[in-house]
Design a protein around this motif. Structure first.
Motif, PDB file in Angstrom:
ATOM      1  N   GLU A   1       0.829  -1.200   0.000  1.00  0.00           N
ATOM      2  CA  GLU A   1       0.000   0.000   0.000  1.00  0.00           C
ATOM      3  C   GLU A   1       0.874   1.266   0.000  1.00  0.00           C
ATOM      4  O   GLU A   1       0.742   2.118  -0.868  1.00  0.00           O
ATOM      5  CB  GLU A   1      -0.949   0.001   1.197  1.00  0.00           C
ATOM      6  N   GLU A   2       1.786   1.330   0.963  1.00  0.00           N
ATOM      7  CA  GLU A   2       2.641   2.517   1.092  1.00  0.00           C
ATOM      8  C   GLU A   2       4.109   2.227   0.775  1.00  0.00           C
ATOM      9  O   GLU A   2       4.927   3.129   0.773  1.00  0.00           O
ATOM     10  CB  GLU A   2       2.579   3.047   2.536  1.00  0.00           C
ATOM     11  N   TYR A   3       4.414   0.950   0.614  1.00  0.00           N
ATOM     12  CA  TYR A   3       5.807   0.528   0.478  1.00  0.00           C
ATOM     13  C   TYR A   3       6.023  -0.247  -0.813  1.00  0.00           C
ATOM     14  O   TYR A   3       5.073  -0.715  -1.441  1.00  0.00           O
ATOM     15  CB  TYR A   3       6.208  -0.397   1.623  1.00  0.00           C
ATOM     16  N   VAL A   4       7.300  -0.415  -1.139  1.00  0.00           N
ATOM     17  CA  VAL A   4       7.678  -1.284  -2.242  1.00  0.00           C
ATOM     18  C   VAL A   4       8.662  -2.309  -1.695  1.00  0.00           C
ATOM     19  O   VAL A   4       9.591  -1.946  -0.976  1.00  0.00           O
ATOM     20  CB  VAL A   4       8.346  -0.450  -3.360  1.00  0.00           C
ATOM     21  N   SER A   5       8.418  -3.588  -1.986  1.00  0.00           N
ATOM     22  CA  SER A   5       9.376  -4.624  -1.594  1.00  0.00           C
ATOM     23  C   SER A   5      10.167  -4.983  -2.831  1.00  0.00           C
ATOM     24  O   SER A   5       9.612  -5.389  -3.847  1.00  0.00           O
ATOM     25  CB  SER A   5       8.657  -5.871  -1.077  1.00  0.00           C
ATOM     26  N   ILE A   6      11.475  -4.837  -2.728  1.00  0.00           N
ATOM     27  CA  ILE A   6      12.321  -5.043  -3.887  1.00  0.00           C
ATOM     28  C   ILE A   6      13.390  -6.056  -3.502  1.00  0.00           C
ATOM     29  O   ILE A   6      13.914  -6.007  -2.391  1.00  0.00           O
ATOM     30  CB  ILE A   6      12.893  -3.682  -4.348  1.00  0.00           C
ATOM     31  N   GLY A   7      13.666  -7.011  -4.393  1.00  0.00           N
ATOM     32  CA  GLY A   7      14.597  -8.050  -3.971  1.00  0.00           C
ATOM     33  C   GLY A   7      15.320  -8.733  -5.100  1.00  0.00           C
ATOM     34  O   GLY A   7      14.981  -8.601  -6.279  1.00  0.00           O
ATOM     35  N   VAL A   8      16.327  -9.481  -4.700  1.00  0.00           N
ATOM     36  CA  VAL A   8      17.148 -10.232  -5.636  1.00  0.00           C
ATOM     37  C   VAL A   8      17.167 -11.694  -5.204  1.00  0.00           C
ATOM     38  O   VAL A   8      17.211 -11.993  -4.010  1.00  0.00           O
ATOM     39  CB  VAL A   8      18.596  -9.671  -5.647  1.00  0.00           C
ATOM     40  N   ILE A   9      17.083 -12.582  -6.187  1.00  0.00           N
ATOM     41  CA  ILE A   9      17.239 -14.007  -5.900  1.00  0.00           C
ATOM     42  C   ILE A   9      18.676 -14.347  -6.268  1.00  0.00           C
ATOM     43  O   ILE A   9      19.000 -14.521  -7.447  1.00  0.00           O
ATOM     44  CB  ILE A   9      16.248 -14.859  -6.728  1.00  0.00           C
ATOM     45  N   TYR A  10      19.514 -14.390  -5.282  1.00  0.00           N
ATOM     46  CA  TYR A  10      20.961 -14.488  -5.493  1.00  0.00           C
ATOM     47  C   TYR A  10      21.399 -15.946  -5.406  1.00  0.00           C
ATOM     48  O   TYR A  10      21.071 -16.646  -4.454  1.00  0.00           O
ATOM     49  CB  TYR A  10      21.654 -13.677  -4.408  1.00  0.00           C
ATOM     50  N   ARG A  11      22.137 -16.403  -6.419  1.00  0.00           N
ATOM     51  CA  ARG A  11      22.631 -17.784  -6.389  1.00  0.00           C
ATOM     52  C   ARG A  11      24.115 -17.783  -6.072  1.00  0.00           C
ATOM     53  O   ARG A  11      24.925 -17.371  -6.895  1.00  0.00           O
ATOM     54  CB  ARG A  11      22.347 -18.467  -7.725  1.00  0.00           C
ATOM     55  N   PRO A  12      24.477 -18.262  -4.888  1.00  0.00           N
ATOM     56  CA  PRO A  12      25.864 -18.159  -4.427  1.00  0.00           C
ATOM     57  C   PRO A  12      26.859 -18.844  -5.358  1.00  0.00           C
ATOM     58  O   PRO A  12      27.998 -18.400  -5.473  1.00  0.00           O
ATOM     59  CB  PRO A  12      25.858 -18.855  -3.073  1.00  0.00           C
ATOM     60  N   LEU A  13      26.440 -19.912  -6.041  1.00  0.00           N
ATOM     61  CA  LEU A  13      27.407 -20.639  -6.868  1.00  0.00           C
ATOM     62  C   LEU A  13      27.558 -20.114  -8.286  1.00  0.00           C
ATOM     63  O   LEU A  13      28.383 -20.597  -9.050  1.00  0.00           O
ATOM     64  CB  LEU A  13      27.081 -22.134  -6.901  1.00  0.00           C
ATOM     65  N   PHE A  14      26.763 -19.130  -8.655  1.00  0.00           N
ATOM     66  CA  PHE A  14      26.946 -18.531  -9.977  1.00  0.00           C
ATOM     67  C   PHE A  14      28.255 -17.751  -9.999  1.00  0.00           C
ATOM     68  O   PHE A  14      28.799 -17.388  -8.969  1.00  0.00           O
ATOM     69  CB  PHE A  14      25.800 -17.567 -10.296  1.00  0.00           C
ATOM     70  N   ASN A  15      28.689 -17.497 -11.205  1.00  0.00           N
ATOM     71  CA  ASN A  15      29.862 -16.672 -11.399  1.00  0.00           C
ATOM     72  C   ASN A  15      29.397 -15.217 -11.297  1.00  0.00           C
ATOM     73  O   ASN A  15      29.153 -14.557 -12.290  1.00  0.00           O
ATOM     74  CB  ASN A  15      30.403 -17.008 -12.791  1.00  0.00           C
ATOM     75  N   ASN A  16      29.235 -14.747 -10.071  1.00  0.00           N
ATOM     76  CA  ASN A  16      28.585 -13.445  -9.861  1.00  0.00           C
ATOM     77  C   ASN A  16      29.550 -12.276  -9.992  1.00  0.00           C
ATOM     78  O   ASN A  16      30.695 -12.347  -9.565  1.00  0.00           O
ATOM     79  CB  ASN A  16      27.966 -13.404  -8.470  1.00  0.00           C
ATOM     80  N   ASN A  17      29.054 -11.203 -10.585  1.00  0.00           N
ATOM     81  CA  ASN A  17      29.865  -9.979 -10.686  1.00  0.00           C
ATOM     82  C   ASN A  17      29.741  -9.133  -9.431  1.00  0.00           C
ATOM     83  O   ASN A  17      30.539  -8.248  -9.188  1.00  0.00           O
ATOM     84  CB  ASN A  17      29.381  -9.102 -11.849  1.00  0.00           C
ATOM     85  N   VAL A  18      28.681  -9.388  -8.701  1.00  0.00           N
ATOM     86  CA  VAL A  18      28.380  -8.545  -7.550  1.00  0.00           C
ATOM     87  C   VAL A  18      28.280  -9.439  -6.318  1.00  0.00           C
ATOM     88  O   VAL A  18      27.751 -10.538  -6.387  1.00  0.00           O
ATOM     89  CB  VAL A  18      27.023  -7.827  -7.752  1.00  0.00           C
ATOM     90  N   GLU A  19      28.797  -8.967  -5.186  1.00  0.00           N
ATOM     91  CA  GLU A  19      28.670  -9.727  -3.951  1.00  0.00           C
ATOM     92  C   GLU A  19      27.248  -9.609  -3.415  1.00  0.00           C
ATOM     93  O   GLU A  19      26.575  -8.605  -3.645  1.00  0.00           O
ATOM     94  CB  GLU A  19      29.667  -9.206  -2.902  1.00  0.00           C
ATOM     95  N   ALA A  20      26.838 -10.632  -2.667  1.00  0.00           N
ATOM     96  CA  ALA A  20      25.459 -10.668  -2.159  1.00  0.00           C
ATOM     97  C   ALA A  20      25.104  -9.394  -1.395  1.00  0.00           C
ATOM     98  O   ALA A  20      23.997  -8.866  -1.525  1.00  0.00           O
ATOM     99  CB  ALA A  20      25.260 -11.889  -1.270  1.00  0.00           C
ATOM    100  N   LYS A  21      26.038  -8.895  -0.620  1.00  0.00           N
ATOM    101  CA  LYS A  21      25.728  -7.735   0.225  1.00  0.00           C
ATOM    102  C   LYS A  21      25.471  -6.464  -0.594  1.00  0.00           C
ATOM    103  O   LYS A  21      24.917  -5.502  -0.075  1.00  0.00           O
ATOM    104  CB  LYS A  21      26.844  -7.485   1.238  1.00  0.00           C
ATOM    105  N   ASP A  22      25.879  -6.454  -1.860  1.00  0.00           N
ATOM    106  CA  ASP A  22      25.726  -5.243  -2.676  1.00  0.00           C
ATOM    107  C   ASP A  22      24.648  -5.339  -3.755  1.00  0.00           C
ATOM    108  O   ASP A  22      24.389  -4.356  -4.453  1.00  0.00           O
ATOM    109  CB  ASP A  22      27.061  -4.899  -3.359  1.00  0.00           C
TER     110      ASP A  22
END
Lengths: 417, 93
Positions: A224-245
């Motif tokens: 109603e007043e908020y937006v929930s925004i999120g990422v489905i992070y896969r730890p074993l992928f070759n990620n460019n970004v760390e989970a915390k960021d």
């Protein structure tokens, strides 16, 4: 806490509360043990609940449940480097019961717990169960610190992190390739800004499914007043970004930035998601004196486009309650498996069994979205000597893979979904 | 809206911090690990390297997601939930 109960439920999540609710209906003496300060204190989800399950069992729910908005816009958004490709499904006519709403799970569970307490179920919060007590292979109670509590049945609703089940050798630790971490931030934007930026009327909500070559999958749900925004992070992928960021990366994408800018961040949260689907279902989610429900038993589902956690958790809890009623104390509640099969949960999971393989294929988030981004950018960028659509596709796809391989992969993907 | 560091973001979330850690890192097992996937996959960024290159962990801002326990290839993380009533308390989960 020395009294003996008929049933002890470990965990006041959707599955645990559901089990308690349906048992209390049949006059069972039930206690629910929750480690959080309140029900919902330890729960995180994206933001949507499907209505059908509530319509079935809680006819009055639409009047008092903490509904944020009714989902009327379903959007698939591919986040390219700078731009985005979007596909939107608009629901203009109110669907006949088969709708969904956005919510905060923490608040929803408080509501659900109040319904359960009305049925004289004891709800004990700030209680961490340290051990399930077994005697000759039969579960007969739980240990909380120095205290012991006994019951005819123990219902394990501990969630996706199956610490207790693993401790007692009832479940193996899940493989890291089969998990994702849901990382969420809640941002306060105010009703007017949400309506304006997301193209909504009051009470109307939207659900975004995001795909990004940079960090994989993601979501946005409007409250109603908020937006929930999120990422489905896969730890074993070759990620460019760390989970915390990843959340910051997501918010800085121009298409997302415009939706959430000058909002106020109010909470940051995370939880693991079991993504193995049908493979993850416990072969025997019961034994003498105990049953396993919800996420802990692998009885929730990600179809690729929709995530069904709460509704299936409530169903499995209801079936566990029914199994307890149909079993004599001391015997195995083996009828639980039969009920899960008849109730369609396991069949549904089986039907979508190939999805987990797709979702754990990094190309889904990198190669394909990049191809789509490039194709659209070529179509809509007018140069002096434009290419035809086919020329563009051939060129773009050809750089990553062969056309035939691309078509083949695409086809096998479509068939699995 | 500017980019926030994870500590700033964690300050938004409510915690009832217990006096003792609920997660214990087994240094002996941790030392031999070259992957150190805990460093990149903790959403709260609680795993860091100290000056000597050893992994250290602080438990106060733990979101209790359980990711580190599952991804650690050495089983070097003794993981439990904080005692009842302690740890993270979500209001918008």
């Amino acid at each position: 806490m020395s009294e003996k109960y008929d049933v002890i439920v470990i965990g006041a999540g959707p599955a645990g509360l559901s089990t308690a609710y349906f048992l209390a209906d049949k006059e069972y003496n039930v206690i629910v043990l929750e480690r959080g300060l309140e029900p919902g204190s330890k729960n995180v989800f994206g933001g949507r609940i499907y209505s059908y399950v509530l319509d079935k069992y809680f006819p009055e729910w639409r009047t008092d449940a903490p509904i944020e908005r009714w989902v009327r816009r379903e959007k698939l958004s591919i986040l390219c480097e700078e731009n985005s490709v979007n596909l939107e499904y608009q629901i203009n006519r109110k669907p006949n019961g088969y709708d969904s709403f956005t919510a905060f799970l923490s608040r929803f569970l408080k509501w659900f717990a109040s319904k359960v307490e009305e049925k004289n179920v004891t709800l004990a919060t700030s209680v961490r169960v340290d051990e399930i007590l077994f005697r000759d292979g039969q579960a007969y109670g739980v240990r909380v610190g120095e205290e012991k509590l006994e019951a005819d049945y123990i219902v394990v609703a501990e969630g996706a992190n199956t610490l207790l089940l693993e401790k007692h050798g009832l479940r193996e630790k899940i493989s890291p390739k089969d998990i994702a971490v849901g990382i969420k931030e809640v941002i306060k934007l105010g009703k007017e800004k949400i309506n304006e930026r997301f193209g909504l009327e009051d009470e109307e909500g939207s659900a975004y499914f995001l795909i990004s070559p940079k960090f994989g999958g993601g979501f946005i749900y409007t409250m109603e007043e908020y937006v929930s925004i999120g990422v489905i992070y896969r730890p074993l992928f070759n990620n460019n970004v760390e989970a915390k960021d990843v959340i910051e990366e997501l918010k800085m994408h121009p298409s997302i930035f415009n939706l959430v800018k000058d909002g106020v961040e109010i909470e940051y949260s995370a939880d693991i998601i079991r993504e193995a689907g049908y493979r993850d279902v416990m072969l025997k989610p019961y034994g003498r004196g105990y049953l396993v429900v919800g996420d802990a038993a692998g009885l929730t589902l990600n179809t690729g486009f929709t995530v069904r956690g709460v509704d299936l958790a409530i169903e499995s809890g209801r079936l566990a309650a029914e199994a307890i009623q149909k079993t004599s104390v001391g015997e195995e509640p083996s009828i639980y498996m039969k009920l899960l099969l008849e109730g369609g949960i396991i069949d549904t999971l089986k039907k979508f069994r190939k999805v987990s393989k797709i979702l754990s294929n990094q190309k889904i988030y990198t190669d394909y979205p990049e191809i789509i981004c490039e194709i659209f950018s070529k179509i809509y960028t007018i140069e002096e000597y434009p290419e035809t659509l086919f020329e563009s596709i051939k060129k773009v796809v050809g750089r990553k893979t062969s056309i035939i391989r691309f078509m083949f992969e695409l086809l096998s993907m479509v068939r699995s979904l | 809206m500017k980019k926030r560091a994870v500590d700033e973001r964690l300050a938004l979330t409510k915690f009832e911090v217990y006096s003792e850690p609920h997660i214990i890192l087994r240094r002996d097992k941790c030392r031999g690990c070259s992957l150190k996937i805990c460093l990149s996959s903790c959403p709260a960024g609680l795993y860091t390297l100290d000056e000597s290159g050893e992994t250290k962990f602080s438990y106060e801002g733990c979101l209790e997601c359980g990711t580190c326990r599952i991804v650690c290839p050495e089983n070097a993380i003794e993981w439990n939930y904080p005692p009842g009533g302690f740890g993270v308390q979500y209001r918008f989960g």
